[in-house]
Design a protein around this motif. Sequence first.
Motif, short mmCIF file in Angstrom:
data_model
loop_
_atom_site.label_atom_id
_atom_site.label_comp_id
_atom_site.label_asym_id
_atom_site.label_seq_id
_atom_site.Cartn_x
_atom_site.Cartn_y
_atom_site.Cartn_z
N GLU A 185 24.83 38.10 60.77
CA GLU A 185 25.85 38.26 59.74
C GLU A 185 26.80 39.37 60.14
OE1 GLU A 185 22.89 37.39 55.92
OE2 GLU A 185 24.26 39.11 55.91
N ASP A 186 27.96 39.39 59.48
CA ASP A 186 28.93 40.43 59.84
C ASP A 186 29.03 41.54 58.79
OD1 ASP A 186 30.18 39.10 57.82
OD2 ASP A 186 31.99 38.60 58.97
N GLY A 187 28.18 41.57 57.80
CA GLY A 187 28.30 42.59 56.76
C GLY A 187 27.60 43.90 57.12
N ALA B 198 19.74 45.90 61.72
CA ALA B 198 19.62 46.05 63.18
C ALA B 198 19.22 47.49 63.53
CB ALA B 198 20.94 45.68 63.86
N ALA B 199 19.86 48.45 62.85
CA ALA B 199 19.54 49.87 63.12
C ALA B 199 18.08 50.18 62.80
CB ALA B 199 20.47 50.78 62.33
N THR C 156 28.27 46.75 62.69
CA THR C 156 29.11 45.69 62.11
C THR C 156 30.33 46.27 61.40
OG1 THR C 156 27.59 45.74 60.23
CG2 THR C 156 27.30 43.95 61.83
N ALA C 157 30.54 47.55 61.48
CA ALA C 157 31.73 48.14 60.85
C ALA C 157 33.03 47.61 61.47
CB ALA C 157 31.66 49.66 60.92
N ARG D 21 28.67 40.50 64.71
CA ARG D 21 27.59 40.13 63.80
C ARG D 21 26.31 40.78 64.31
NH1 ARG D 21 27.08 34.06 64.19
NH2 ARG D 21 27.98 34.48 66.26
N ALA D 22 25.38 40.98 63.41
CA ALA D 22 24.12 41.63 63.81
C ALA D 22 22.98 41.08 62.97
CB ALA D 22 24.21 43.14 63.65
N ALA D 23 21.76 41.36 63.45
CA ALA D 23 20.55 41.01 62.70
C ALA D 23 19.44 41.97 63.11
CB ALA D 23 20.13 39.57 63.01
N GLY D 24 18.51 42.17 62.20
CA GLY D 24 17.30 42.94 62.50
C GLY D 24 16.15 42.24 61.81
#
Lengths: 386, 386
Positions: B135-137, B144-145, B4-5, B10-13
């Motif tokens: 989210e994009d933060g 996610a990682a 998300t950098a 956007r990402a989620a985990g």
Amino acid sequence: MSVTAPKGFRAAGVTAGLKSTGKRDVALVVNDGPSAAAAAVFTSNRCIANPVIWSKQVLADGTVSAVVLNSGGANCYTGAFGFATTHHTAEAVADAIGVSAGDVVVCSTGLIGVGDETFRRHVLDGVALAADVLEDGAAAGDRAAEAIMTTDTVAKTATREGPGYTIGAMAKGAGMLAPGLATMLVVITTDADLESAGLDAALRAATRTTFDRLDSDGCMSTNDTVVLLASGASGVTPGAEFTQLLTELCAELCRKLQQDAEGASHDVTITTVGAASEQDAEDVSRAVARSNLFKAAIFGNDPNWGRVLAAAGTTDATFDPLVLDVTINGVMVCKEGTPHEPADRVDLTPRDTLVEIDLHAGTDTATILTNDLTHDYVHENSAYAS
Amino acid sequence: MSVTAPKGFRAAGVTAGLKSTGKRDVALVVNDGPSAAAAAVFTSNRCIANPVIWSKQVLADGTVSAVVLNSGGANCYTGAFGFATTHHTAEAVADAIGVSAGDVVVCSTGLIGVGDETFRRHVLDGVALAADVLEDGAAAGDRAAEAIMTTDTVAKTATREGPGYTIGAMAKGAGMLAPGLATMLVVITTDADLESAGLDAALRAATRTTFDRLDSDGCMSTNDTVVLLASGASGVTPGAEFTQLLTELCAELCRKLQQDAEGASHDVTITTVGAASEQDAEDVSRAVARSNLFKAAIFGNDPNWGRVLAAAGTTDATFDPLVLDVTINGVMVCKEGTPHEPADRVDLTPRDTLVEIDLHAGTDTATILTNDLTHDYVHENSAYAS
């Protein structure tokens, strides 16, 4: 019984000081004829030891009168001094038994880089001692087999009886067992009467499906030599059964090498069937044999068939990845690329382990013998030189 | 910071129940554009998992809107049901975020043969949960990682800043690290504006000298995927420096994968110099990296250079075996094929280990990153499935 089982051979195994344990470390095998026909196969490694450089030249004319072998140092990457040591060793044998140095095969085994003045002195001392005690009895053959042991826990010998002739052999090797060949020295003797061309054909046929398919740890040695000497002392010229008997004898030695592989807890037979060619079958079996993940799983008694397929997929063999079968110790855990019988039905507690992969691509087959990857393997090979 | 950098992602985990530990196990990365250009490289194993079969098709048009990843099961060799699971997973993502299923890359990691109805239900649950919390933060990228970790002990992320744009990435992998590629899932994002052809060229250039030269244990996975997504949200079309930055980022992730390799106690860098071609240099370095005897010696802090040469000799690279040099941690233990500085000068106690082989055959060079062969490697890989 060992290399002295056939008529026309004498042998010795003596203590020359190369092994810090004081055990026998120099062996000598002499062919008293009437024939001195011979054949040999050597490691296919391009980085080869001084004795291999020497012995390849000795075999050029198909005549060998004696084989001298030492443990306690590979005399590999020891420079011009090391090659001179091999040369001097052959000359010392030649002088002692009255043959040409050009007919003396030299074999060394042990650490690479070991071949200094102390090494040379010990080897030459050993030659003198051995030449003095050459005998033709069973005990002499056994002493020779003992003198070539390194990390081997047992001496390895085998014999076969043909119609009117005998084949005898000794072998050493307990790791670095891989194709073309392995940390393996093998001397095979026979009193059959065969020319070197016939011996060469028989030996290549026999090793192709035996020593070349023993792949304990994927590592290839710099010193491997398998030499076959024929004295002709039986007066019998053998028929086609000679190659069959020789192959059986090599297969028996292979099993003994596999069973004594450093630190192993399973002897794993990997057979690929349904292949489009024998080479395809060999490639798939060997890829599985070289997968550390598969080998560690077998050590853990875990029938992890995914690791079998992941290894098969690294080859160029002809097959459709979606229809592969995998059977472990009789339980078909994967059929047509899908989980089949429950993996927990597989009993991996016996030392003998059978893995069969069916490629459904033809009728050819090939087997590789390997071992599992164990704590003891790591231990022995992390502590060997120190 | 992670995927998300860069702007536009956007990402989620989330925790979907695939991991018995209750840790996060499903990750979702969405590219909100304006561009959806993408490129990817996949395992070169012929035995590939259902998500790889699917995702190769997704990449055919160079457009990717989202990547969904799960740990806790490789969905490999799970038959038609397993492929349908991958298909349903992509459709669920597509429905949730309003894109085409044909633009959703699916990645799975875990045991081969795992992909039954329970697995499917957990993955689809995970998709629903993840889509709700995109989210994009920075925190979302980190989650996610975390969700793609298997035996990894740390989450692996990296970022690079270019002129006016950013590259971010997450990776997982802790073993089975071998060329083309490894048990490795990598998602790289950028807000630079590049067409898929440009992304593909940059990604192939970057992976050729990074992920393709990480060879932890010689084993090749069925599920590896490295995907690069470009949102174009920065509005900047990068120059030639993009490939350089991407290569640096991949190299950083490689080091992190190497440093977290299962059970390893040494991170071994094997560089071959003086080669007639880059391929020769790579072949020699890789042969050494795959020698179990060499790897066990390094574990035992034993600078056993004979095993380096024995491995080099198995290759077809152009060189004269008699003039090779070997240097270990700065000590030239073998010069021109002869013992040189005393091996006991080599200090192998640091985790970082440098082995250099000089072939004296040219000017090319190549480096392979590997690890040693340890008791912990055997333990982890003999106990993983059970």
